[in-house]
Design a protein around this motif. Structure first.
Motif, mmCIF file in Angstrom:
data_model
loop_
_atom_site.group_PDB
_atom_site.id
_atom_site.type_symbol
_atom_site.label_atom_id
_atom_site.label_comp_id
_atom_site.label_asym_id
_atom_site.label_seq_id
_atom_site.Cartn_x
_atom_site.Cartn_y
_atom_site.Cartn_z
ATOM 1 N N GLY A 59 0.760 -1.239 0.031
ATOM 2 C CA GLY A 59 -0.053 -0.006 -0.047
ATOM 3 C C GLY A 59 1.039 1.301 0.129
ATOM 4 O O GLY A 59 0.469 2.408 -0.686
ATOM 5 N N PHE A 86 -7.037 7.753 5.000
ATOM 6 C CA PHE A 86 -6.702 6.325 4.541
ATOM 7 C C PHE A 86 -6.196 5.416 5.825
ATOM 8 O O PHE A 86 -6.679 4.237 5.905
ATOM 9 N N TRP A 87 -5.396 6.163 6.597
ATOM 10 C CA TRP A 87 -5.024 5.502 8.002
ATOM 11 C C TRP A 87 -5.958 4.982 8.660
ATOM 12 O O TRP A 87 -5.989 3.907 9.029
ATOM 13 N N ILE A 89 -9.312 4.616 8.082
ATOM 14 C CA ILE A 89 -10.123 3.428 7.322
ATOM 15 C C ILE A 89 -9.104 2.136 7.605
ATOM 16 O O ILE A 89 -9.734 0.930 8.004
ATOM 17 N N GLY A 90 -7.899 2.161 7.107
ATOM 18 C CA GLY A 90 -7.110 0.901 7.492
ATOM 19 C C GLY A 90 -6.983 0.685 8.941
ATOM 20 O O GLY A 90 -7.011 -0.904 9.381
ATOM 21 N N THR A 105 -5.794 -6.519 3.863
ATOM 22 C CA THR A 105 -6.514 -5.297 3.023
ATOM 23 C C THR A 105 -6.503 -4.264 4.116
ATOM 24 O O THR A 105 -6.244 -3.314 3.492
ATOM 25 N N ILE A 109 -4.442 -0.626 3.084
ATOM 26 C CA ILE A 109 -4.995 0.698 2.952
ATOM 27 C C ILE A 109 -4.437 1.463 3.929
ATOM 28 O O ILE A 109 -3.994 2.725 3.488
ATOM 29 N N ILE A 112 -1.239 3.161 2.268
ATOM 30 C CA ILE A 112 -1.333 4.162 1.387
ATOM 31 C C ILE A 112 -0.859 5.387 2.129
ATOM 32 O O ILE A 112 -0.244 6.332 1.683
ATOM 33 N N CYS A 113 -1.351 5.680 3.361
ATOM 34 C CA CYS A 113 -1.246 6.685 4.188
ATOM 35 C C CYS A 113 0.441 7.011 4.533
ATOM 36 O O CYS A 113 0.878 8.035 4.409
#
Length: 527
Positions: A59, A86-87, A89-90, A105, A109, A112-113
Motif C-alpha cells: 500500500g 486512509f490510515w 480506514i485501515g 486489506t 489501505i 497508502i497513508c
C-alpha cells in the motif's frame, strides 16, 4: 532559537506522520509471539506471515507513487491530511478483521497513508526549514518513527496479557488517534512557502516565510527578503528553461542525483534494520534469549535515545561521515551475529517454528547476539535512520522534488515489501547466512556513499545545483575541515566587524550566507 520556534513546532507536529509509520511496524512485531494472534489467524509462518507484514509496504508503494502528483497539485499539507483518512480506514479494518485476508486489506489501505506521509513530511519539513537546521528538523521524522514504534510496542505488550482477541484489536484501533490529531491540527499550519511560490502565490509565500523566520512576522526582515529572492530567482530560472519534469528527471544532469536519492532509500532498507524491526522476536527466540518479547522492547527504547544525537548534530557532523561510519559499523555487527549463529547454532528439532536454526546451552552466546542486535539498532538510529530521510529531498530542485522523492520512497517500499515477504522464509532456509547477507549490503552501502554522495550540510535547497555541478572530488570531502575552517574565519570576520561587504558580493552568495549563519545577529556589520 526564538526566531526558529515556529519551524521547530510545525516540523515536530507534522512528524506525527512518522508516528503512524512506527505504529504500523510495532503493530505486527509485538504480536508475532502471542497465542491470541497465532490461534486466531492460524499460526501464520513463512510466506503467509510475510504477506501480512509486507501488505503495508504494498500500500505504501501506491501512496508514494501518488504523492508526487497529489503533493504538487493539492499541496504537501492537504495531501498529508488525505493520507490520514486512509490510515483511519485501515486501522478500522485491522481492528475488526475476521481473518488474514481482511487483515492484509486493512494493512494495505493504511499503507497508502504511510506512502503519502513518508514522502511528503520530509519535503514539507525541508521546505520550511532554514539551511542551518534543515537536517535537524527533517530528523524529527525518524525520531517520530522510533517514538511510534516504542509507544505501540508497549501498548501491544501490555494488551498481550488480555486473554482474548482484544489483545491485538485494541492496539490496532488505538492507531487511529494520532492520525485524527494530525489531520485536524494541520488546518492551523501554513502551506510550504516554496510550494506557494511555485503556484505564483507570492504574497502568501512571503508572509509564511516571515512567520517562519521572525518573531513579529516582519516581511521586511533582510534575511527573509534574501531567502524570498533566492526562491524567486530559482523558480523563474526553472520556468525560463521550460523544463518538462519527467524529461528532466531522466536527463543526464539530474540522473545521478535522482539515482542517489533512490540508492540512499534502498540501502537504508537493506541495512538489516527492518529485519530487527519486524522479526527481532524470531531472532531472539532462535538465539535462545529468555523472554524474547520483553527483551525486544529494549530495542525500541534504544532507538529513541540513539536518534537524538543525529537530531542535534546532523547539521554539524555532515551527512557523508554519518552514512559512512553507520554502514561500516552496522555491517560489522551483522557479521558478528551471523558468525555466532554459524559457530554455536544447530538445526531446530521442532519443525513448526518460524526459524530452523537455534542456539541451545550457550547463554553467553545468546547474550552476545542480543547485545549485537541492540548495537546494530543503535547504529542505524544514529546514522542511516535519520539521514536517509534528510538526503533525498535535499539533492533535487523544486521542479522535480516531489516526483524524485516519490520515486525514492517507492524504491524504499519495493525493498521493504521484498524484505517483509522474503525474510520469514529466508530465516527458515538460509538461516545464519541471512545475517552475512545484510552485512554485505552494508559494506556495499559504504562504498556507494564514498564514491557518489557529496556533502550537503549548511547549504540551501537552491544551492544544490552548485554542489553537484562544481564539487570537489568526493574522496577528498570525507573530512571537510578546510571548508569548515574557512567558513569559521569568515564568520569571525563578520562577528568582529572586519568584513566589508560591497555591492560586488552577490546577495545569494552561499559562502556569505553560510558564514552569516555562524555569526547570528551581526548582519549590521556587513555594509
Amino acid at each position: 532559537m526564538v526566531r526558529l520556534l515556529n519551524v521547530y513546532t510545525i516540523s515536530a507536529f507534522v512528524a506525527l506522520g512518522g508516528v503512524l509509520f512506527g505504529f504500523d511496524i510495532s503493530s505486527i512485531s509485538a504480536v508475532l509471539d502471542t497465542d491470541q494472534y497465532k490461534n486466531f489467524y492460524g499460526n501464520p509462518l513463512g510466506t503467509r506471515q510475510g504477506l501480512i507484514t509486507s501488505a503495508m509496504a504494498a500500500g505504501s508503494l501506491i501512496g508514494a507513487l501518488s504523492s508526487s502528483v497529489l503533493g504538487d497539485q493539492l499541496s504537501r499539507k492537504v495531501t498529508i491530511q488525505i493520507g490520514t483518512v486512509f490510515w483511519c480506514i485501515g486501522a478500522a479494518l485491522q481492528s475488526a478483521s475476521s481473518g488474514v485476508a481482511m487483515l492484509i486489506t486493512g494493512r494495505a489501505i493504511a499503507g497508502i497513508c504511510i506512502g503519502l506521509t513518508s514522502a511528503l513530511v520530509p519535503i514539507y519539513q525541508s521546505e520550511i526549514a532554514p539551511r542551518k537546521i534543515r537536517g535537524r528538523v527533517v530528523s524529527f521524522q525518524h525520531l517520530a518513527i522510533t517514538c511510534g514504534m516504542t509507544i505501540q510496542y508497549f501498548i501491544q505488550y501490555g494488551c498481550s496479557f488480555i486473554e482474548s482477541t482484544a489483545a491485538f484489536r485494541i492496539p490496532w484501533a488505538i492507531q487511529a488517534i494520532p492520525a485524527v490529531i494530525l489531520c485536524i491540527g494541520l488546518f492551523w499550519f501554513p502551506r510550504s512557502p516554496r510550494w506557494l511560490a511555485s503556484k505564483d502565490r507570492w504574497d502568501e509565500a512571503l508572509t509564511v516565510l516571515a512567520f517562519l523566520r521572525t518573531t513579529k512576522n516582519d516581511v521586511n526582515d533582510p534575511l527573509v527578503l534574501a531567502e524570498y529572492r533566492e526562491i524567486e530567482d530559482q523558480i523563474r530560472f526553472e520556468r525560463e528553461i521550460d523544463s518538462n519534469s519527467l524529461r528532466e528527471l531522466l536527463s543526464k544532469k539530474m540522473r545521478r542525483r535522482v539515482l542517489l536519492a533512490l540508492a540512499i532509500q534502498m540501502l537504508g532498507q537493506l541495512s538489516g534494520a527492518n529485519l530487527l524491526n519486524y522479526y527481532i522476536v524470531y531472532v531472539f527466540q532462535s538465539a535462545g534469549v529468555p523472554n524474547p518479547r520483553l527483551a525486544a522492547s529494549f530495542q525500541y527504547l534504544i532507538k529513541i535515545v540513539m536518534t537524538l544525537p543525529a537530531v542535534l548534530w546532523a547539521d554539524k557532523w555532515g551527512r557523508r561521515p554519518i552514512l559512512l561510519v553507520g554502514a561500516v559499523t552496522m555491517g560489522f555487527w551483522f557479521f558478528v551475529i551471523g558468525g555466532l549463529f554459524m559457530r554455536y547454532g544447530e538445526p531446530d528439532p521442532v519443525l513448526n517454528q518460524p526459524y530452523t536454526w537455534v542456539i541451545v546451552g550457550h547463554p553467553a552466546v545468546s547474550r552476545s547476539i542480543q547485545a549485537c542486535c541492540y548495537l546494530a539498532t543503535a547504529t542505524f538510529s544514529a546514522s542511516w535512520g535519520p539521514v536517509s530521510w534528510i538526503y533525498p529531498p535535499e539533492v533535487v530542485p523544486l521542479r522535480i522534488r516531489s516526483i524524485s522523492v516519490s520515486l525514492a520512497l517507492a524504491t524504499n517500499w519495493i525493498t521493504n515489501y521484498a524484505l517483509g515477504l522474503g525474510v520469514p522464509p529466508l530465516l527458515r532456509s538460509i538461516r545464519w547466512r541471512l545475517f552475512f547477507l545484510f552485512g554485505s549490503f552494508n559494506l556495499a552501502a559504504a562504498i556507494t556513499v564514498w564514491f557518489t554522495a557529496p556533502e550537503t550540510k549548511l547549504r540551501t535547497l537552491e544551492e544544490m545545483d552548485e554542489i553537484f555541478e562544481h564539487e570537489q572530488p568526493l574522496w577528498r570531502s570525507f573530512l571537510s575541515w578546510r571548508e569548515s575552517n574557512s567558513l569559521d574565519k569568515l564568520a569571525h570576520d563578520i562577528e568582529m566587524g572586519k568584513l566589508r561587504i560591497t555591492r560586488t558580493v552577490r546577495v545569494g552568495s552561499s559562502d556569505f550566507h553560510r558564514a552569516l549563519d555562524r555569526a547570528p545577529g551581526k548582519l549590521e556589520n556587513a555594509e
